[in-house]
Write an enzyme that holds these catalytic residues in place. Structure first.
Site, PDB file in Angstrom:
ATOM      1  N   GLU A  50       1.923   9.131   1.531  1.00 38.57           N
ATOM      2  CA  GLU A  50       0.319   9.558   1.417  1.00 38.57           C
ATOM      3  C   GLU A  50      -0.140  10.763   1.876  1.00 38.57           C
ATOM      4  OE1 GLU A  50       1.213   5.300   0.656  1.00 38.57           O
ATOM      5  OE2 GLU A  50       1.685   6.630   2.364  1.00 38.57           O
ATOM      6  N   PHE A 112      -2.689  -9.319   5.342  1.00 38.06           N
ATOM      7  CA  PHE A 112      -1.408  -8.574   5.289  1.00 38.06           C
ATOM      8  C   PHE A 112      -2.217  -7.033   4.756  1.00 38.06           C
ATOM      9  CE2 PHE A 112       1.745  -6.788   2.347  1.00 38.06           C
ATOM     10  CZ  PHE A 112       2.526  -6.549   3.133  1.00 38.06           C
ATOM     11  N   GLN A 113      -1.699  -5.837   5.393  1.00 41.61           N
ATOM     12  CA  GLN A 113      -2.056  -4.604   4.972  1.00 41.61           C
ATOM     13  C   GLN A 113      -3.472  -4.571   5.022  1.00 41.61           C
ATOM     14  OE1 GLN A 113       0.260  -3.229   1.515  1.00 41.61           O
ATOM     15  NE2 GLN A 113       1.943  -2.776   2.632  1.00 41.61           N
ATOM     16  N   LYS A 162      -9.375  -5.247  -3.616  1.00 42.17           N
ATOM     17  CA  LYS A 162      -8.616  -5.359  -4.937  1.00 42.17           C
ATOM     18  C   LYS A 162      -9.537  -6.395  -5.765  1.00 42.17           C
ATOM     19  CE  LYS A 162      -4.044  -7.024  -6.398  1.00 42.17           C
ATOM     20  NZ  LYS A 162      -2.597  -7.608  -5.967  1.00 42.17           N
ATOM     21  N   MET A 478       6.116  28.467  18.401  1.00 38.48           N
ATOM     22  CA  MET A 478       5.086  28.594  19.121  1.00 38.48           C
ATOM     23  C   MET A 478       4.867  27.922  20.501  1.00 38.48           C
ATOM     24  SD  MET A 478       2.234  30.534  19.007  1.00 38.48           S
ATOM     25  CE  MET A 478       1.566  30.867  17.457  1.00 38.48           C
TER      26      MET A 478
END
Length: 590
Positions: A50, A112-113, A162, A478
């Protein structure tokens, strides 16, 4: 009104606002949106992470000026978008991130999630929507795109449970928007423009300090006219590289921590800074109380919160950069017509001397290790300036900005404010999708590349060709440089051994893998890479591990303490008089 599901309404709304591509990964809560996407004109590009989806959407937005769009599911899918959302917020990139959420009845139950993504991203978004009614989807999408792309651009999150996506709704896309609290000021105040023109008239050492806001306003053409009308030297921040062509005689290049000596010093010696769409970032100003001590300030920005935040503005102007530039140019042209043009010849001579005496420099021997700057210069020659350049973050980013002539606007894609390692590969992918007929070159470091290299799989399967040039110094370069200069060469956890083999890794992803281990190899592998047009190509340039990036203004130092090369004494933390180091350097040069 047409009856459909919330998911169908979402896709129809995205089509209405002109979305042509979405970067994303499906998952449980966003899954309903993926079914109508099959029948849509919108192209979906399946990313491998993602974070890559968010950065690809940013790359697309950088080069097109349009809103980038990404999809993610709830929980970890959404939280993986936090970094690109924060990156877009810092660099004012128009982005709409659409996330699935657990069903309404489960919200707050640690389902969940489940993750409160609107709460998590609140500090780094322009606005967020949690759409709890399917009938509100079209309005939320229309408003999100409007907010993301107007005023000071930035990211907007649209979080949709959802069951909202699966519920029936009557599709009704709004013909007008009602956002009473959102009224960006785009037109500058006439009195402030007049006051600014008066300061320009009085100045004998003016500098145009150009930031990314000029890009967001699509004002590069107008900027050239203003610079030539005033006759002022122009510095372009990291986020504005290419907004003013490097080939123009008034261009001084990039100021700041690793900027051009002439750009840094011109700002320090200026009696007027004309700030257009920049925010007096610490990487440009150095120690703020020692920055441009004799300069009056005109500060133009579309975001009033930026004006006066870090540096007092003698003339504050709130407005869109293009409108400000056009109006200020008219006012100065009128003054020039009435009273003649101000003579800045002495200032030009002084600035030209700094450019001549302190150019970017490095030493490339035929037998010695490949210098990273040499690689960038050979790419500049190979592309003839006709390429979109994306970068990661670190030494390679600074070398790319220093050594790559940037003469075309909207062809420089980098992460500035957040400084996000791993940005280059997915951003280059998104840029190529946005402008498919142009060559895209990602200049990356070995540390950055390993953070998002998996998106080569996306590029190979989607047939999105671009070149990745890894300036591989086997270090977090760096960080190593800072440890060498400021930590007595006590190198701590910065070495990256030659694992993986980048050529084999590229080939495993279906890309082309090449390597250059000597100076003699460089042009040949670049030529081969330029001939690949059906898949990504990765070049592993084994460059000098000890090369440091100069000039450098150490963190916390005044810009007058700029170190122009490896043999200078680093700033030791003891403040000096604002002009002491500058005067010492000038005396040595003369």
């Amino acid at each position: 009104m047409t009856t459909m599901t919330g998911a169908q309404s979402l896709i129809a709304s995205l089509e209405r606002v002109g979305t042509d591509v979405v970067f994303g990964i499906p998952g449980g809560t966003i899954l309903p949106a993926y079914d109508p996407l099959r029948d849509s004109s919108i192209r979906h590009i399946l990313m491998r992470h993602e974070q890559g989806a968010g950065h690809a959407a940013e790359g697309y937005a950088h080069v097109t000026g349009r809103v980038g769009v990404c999809f993610a599911t709830s929980g970890p899918g959404a939280t993986n978008l936090v970094t690109p959302i924060a990156d877009a917020f810092m660099d004012s990139v128009p982005l709409v991130a659409i996330t699935g959420q657990v069903p309404r009845a489960a919200i707050g139950n640690d389902a969940f999630q489940e993750a409160d993504i609107t709460g998590i991203t609140m500090p780094v978004t322009k606005h967020s929507y949690k759409v709890m009614d399917p009938d509100e989807i079209p309005t939320a999408i229309a408003e999100a795109f409007h907010i993301a792309s107007t005023g000071r651009p930035g990211p907007v999150v649209v979080d949709i449970p959802k069951d909202v996506l699966t519920s029936p709704t009557a599709f009704d896309f709004p013909s007008t928007l009602n956002l009473p609290g959102y009224r960006p000021t785009t037109k500058p105040n006439r009195r402030q423009i007049r006051a600014a023109a008066d300061l320009v008239r009085e100045a004998r050492r003016p500098v145009l300090y150009v930031g990314g806001g000029v890009f967001k306003a699509r004002a590069a053409h107008e900027l050239i006219a203003l610079a030539e009308t005033i006759g002022a030297p122009v510095v372009t921040t990291l986020m504005a590289r290419g907004a003013f062509p490097d080939s123009h005689p008034l261009c001084l290049g990039m100021p700041g921590m690793h900027g051009n000596y002439a750009a840094v010093t011109a700002m320090q010696r200026a009696d007027l800074l004309i700030n257009l769409g920049a925010r007096f970032d610490d990487r440009v100003t150095g120690r703020l109380d020692g920055f441009a001590p004799d300069a009056k300030v005109i500060h133009a920005d579309i975001d009033p919160a930026e004006i006066g935040k870090n540096r007092h503005a003698d003339v504050p102007i709130v407005g869109d950069a293009k409108s400000v530039i056009v109006e200020l140019n008219k006012a100065v042209l009128g003054d020039n017509s009435e009273r003649g043009r101000v003579d800045l010849e002495q200032w030009h001579s002084e600035v030209e001397r700094w450019s001549r005496d302190y150019p970017f420099a490095y030493d490339q021997s035929e037998e010695g290790p490949i210098k990273p700057q040499y690689v960038v210069e050979r790419f500049a020659e190979a592309t003839k300036g006709d390429a979109i350049i994306a970068t990661g973050v670190g030494q390679h980013q600074m070398w790319a900005s220093q050594m790559m002539p940037l003469n075309r606007p909207y062809s420089w894609v980098t992460s500035g404010g957040l400084g996000t390692m791993g940005f280059a590969v997915p951003a280059a992918l998104g840029a190529k999708v946005g402008r498919p007929d142009e060559r895209v070159v990602a200049i990356d470091g070995d540390g950055c590349f390993q953070m998002t290299a998996q998106e080569l799989a996306t590029a190979t399967l989607e047939k999105i060709p671009f070149t990745v040039a890894i300036l591989n110094n086997s270090h977090l370069g760096m960080v190593r440089q800072w440890q060498e200069l400021f930590y007595d060469e006590r190198y701590s956890h910065v070495h990256l051994p030659q694992v993986p083999d980048y050529v084999m890794l590229a080939e495993a992803y279906g890309a082309v893998g090449l390597r250059a281990e000597s100076v003699a190899d460089v042009d040949g592998v670049i030529d081969k890479a330029m001939s690949v047009d059906d898949r990504p190509c990765v070049i592993d340039f084994r460059v000098d591990a000890g090369e440091m990036c100069f000039p450098m203004v150490p963190a916390g130092a005044s810009n007058d303490e700029i170190i122009v090369g490896p043999n200078e004494r680093p700033y030791d933390g003891v403040p000096q008089a604002p002009n002491e180091a500058y005067q010492r350097r000038e005396e040595a040069a003369s």
